[in-house]
Design an enzyme around this catalytic site. Sequence first.
Site, PDB file in Angstrom:
ATOM      1  N   TYR A 110       0.806  -1.220   0.000  1.00 52.36           N
ATOM      2  CA  TYR A 110       0.000   0.000   0.000  1.00 52.36           C
ATOM      3  C   TYR A 110       0.843   1.277   0.000  1.00 52.36           C
ATOM      4  O   TYR A 110       0.405   2.311  -0.491  1.00 52.36           O
ATOM      5  CB  TYR A 110      -0.920   0.032   1.226  1.00 52.36           C
ATOM      6  CG  TYR A 110      -1.897  -1.106   1.283  1.00 52.36           C
ATOM      7  CD1 TYR A 110      -2.840  -1.304   0.270  1.00 52.36           C
ATOM      8  CD2 TYR A 110      -1.887  -2.005   2.345  1.00 52.36           C
ATOM      9  CE1 TYR A 110      -3.733  -2.363   0.315  1.00 52.36           C
ATOM     10  CE2 TYR A 110      -2.786  -3.063   2.401  1.00 52.36           C
ATOM     11  CZ  TYR A 110      -3.702  -3.240   1.384  1.00 52.36           C
ATOM     12  OH  TYR A 110      -4.583  -4.282   1.433  1.00 52.36           O
ATOM     13  N   THR A 111       2.003   1.235   0.595  1.00 55.75           N
ATOM     14  CA  THR A 111       2.797   2.458   0.758  1.00 55.75           C
ATOM     15  C   THR A 111       3.741   2.671  -0.420  1.00 55.75           C
ATOM     16  O   THR A 111       4.083   1.739  -1.158  1.00 55.75           O
ATOM     17  CB  THR A 111       3.623   2.402   2.055  1.00 55.75           C
ATOM     18  OG1 THR A 111       4.522   1.280   1.980  1.00 55.75           O
ATOM     19  CG2 THR A 111       2.722   2.251   3.271  1.00 55.75           C
TER      20      THR A 111
END
Length: 750
Positions: free
Chosen positions: A126-127
């Site tokens: 996600y990052t």
Amino acid sequence: MSELTLSNDGIERVALKDYTEKAYLDYSMYVILDRALPNIGDGLKPVQRRIIYAMSELGLRNSAKPKKSARTVGDVIGKFHPHGDSAAYEAMVLMAQDFSYRYPTVEGQGNWGSPDDPKSFAAMRYTEAKLAKYANVLLSELGQGTADWIDNFDGTMTEPLVLPARLPNILLNGGTGIAVGMATDIPPHNIREIVAASIACLERSSTSLEEILEHVKGPDYPTDAEIITPKSELHKLYKTGRGSVRMRAVWQEEQGEIVITALPHQTSGAKVLEQIAAQMQAKKLPMVSDLKDESDHVNPTRFVIVPRSNRVDVDQLMNHLFATTDLEKTYRVNFNMIGNDGRPGVKSLDQIIKEWLHFRVETVRKRLNFRLEKVLARLHILDGLMVAFLNIDEVIAIIREEDKPKPVLMERFGISDIQAEAILELKLRHLAKLEEVKIRGEQDELNEERKKLELLLSSERRLKTLVKNELQEAADEFGDDRRSPIIERAEAQALSEMDLVSVENTTVVLSQMGWIRAARGHEVDPSSLNYKSGDRFKLAAKGRTNESVYLLDSTGRSYVFPAHGLPSARGQGEPVTGKVNPPSGASFEGLLLGKGSERLLLASDAGYGFVTQIDNLSSRNKAGKAIISLPKGSQVLPPIVLPEGEQLWVAAISNEGRMLVFPLSELPVLGKGKGNKIMNISAVRAAAREELMLTAAVFREDQRVVISSGKRHVSFKFSELEHYFGERGRRGHKLPRGFQNVDSVEIVDS
């Protein structure tokens, strides 16, 4: 050395002891050198170095767009660091957290954790991340011949052994790690302070630690909390390379409320609130009425503690919280690192700075030599090109007519293989007349640069000046003000259990069968309380809930325990033997409440006594302590608390109706013992319980002595006692008729 043997089947055999010893030593050295300890050169552990290098290879410089963290982690573990992806990602997250790193090397997008829970970061899918601007300090000179390169784990590519750091990152970001048999805990520092100390060492190699500490005030954590370690301890820490640093939260008083605005490094605000709330629920913070969390994006840390009243000593309260919660934390410091020689070791601050400066000077020297080689190589090629331009027609003829023009060109014009190759690779467009002007201009520029490089490399002083200027430029670009102020504070002391008790009037009641309880206030009538069947009232004492209960038993032993822990008088209490352990058959004859240095008169009915302080009755164990030595057959009398005043008198009364009055100063002051004679009581008759000292009282000259016998009472002013005056140890004089059997003596104000 163990001997290796080969069996008939060609299998190598070695003793298990030797094999395990070698295997463990190999593993230990791997963990120490290639996993847990940072290198003094770039201040990075291998996983950190590989993350930064892999991101630079992916083009994730600060000016680029970020990419998914999973992409970076995949490159790191696939090319350079054959370990778990979670370990590599956690290391990457730490490098991106501005509350963990003083100068973050990774810039992240997405959820990268919070100070309350640093491990609450989102999954790497996600990052996104890219290198922070500060990473240029480590990478900007990487492709300039400054790093030594080694094969990666599978030998398919190379990686830098140490990054060519422009600043002493080992001190700026610090680091922690646990190896085999050793660990490291290096705190972060401020760029400006470290650079100032480094420049001082460059200017004078004999700079002492004391002179360095004029620039380096102490660690500088990524928080505004105070460093309260004394300067002497910081000096010792930097001298030995080992020690500890204490940090304390910052607070101020606003409109009678306590507001906490900064927490120590890596302290969870949620945990601090939980610790304070737990003490409030356990009624260990009666002076606090409310606790609020007013933190927001404007004020990341803002905790409000509401005192119960404006009479609360807020300094004392905060000292208690510093001692009992994470509002104050201690950090271990251990300057253990891998030095320039490749060996781990604990170093002092001056050793670290000077050793890093040696690394930096050599790095700059490599960079200059690398550039000089490039300049000389280019000049060599330009010289060859000039030969071609000056003889362009002949060169073209040779190229057109010869099957192998290179050796012919080399022989005809006396040029090298490299120059001949450059001539052969010339494009037709470069044969214009303007190209000759460009070549001469480039030659002039490169010759000027060559002279400067050779001048720098020929002078150690000029080389150090260059390093100094580059350090100052980096400090100007990345430096900032100190975040953690260094303020010496007194050591925090937790409030004792007695200090935390709400102070109220109380009456402690002890029954004949040894059940004890406490009633609120001083107006209670102990005899009217409800007792167990067959039990009745025996002793009572008035005092405060923050005082201690002192008991005196029939053997002369004393006991002590806090008054606030006693059960309520609404019930029937609890056995006092749960708090003290008297000898078998002993009964309790004295009960009082008090604290501090109050004075008592302790006496036995054999006529002996002495003055002591109430503290002398204290005992650390339930078995108590022997305080009064009793003559054979005698019993202890209830202790008498002495009134305020310097000139005090003692009135002692025997069972034969005699009274003796004398100054209290005639009795000795003892810690324990038998004491001196108060009245002349026959030892033989006392042992037979025939003649006894019934009671004694202590009074001032402005008070009256009231003696009761049955329903009769007689009151004496001080001037009316002259008939009973005598020296200590006398028998005294007879009381008036009807007072041969005295029940009690009471002292009242006139």
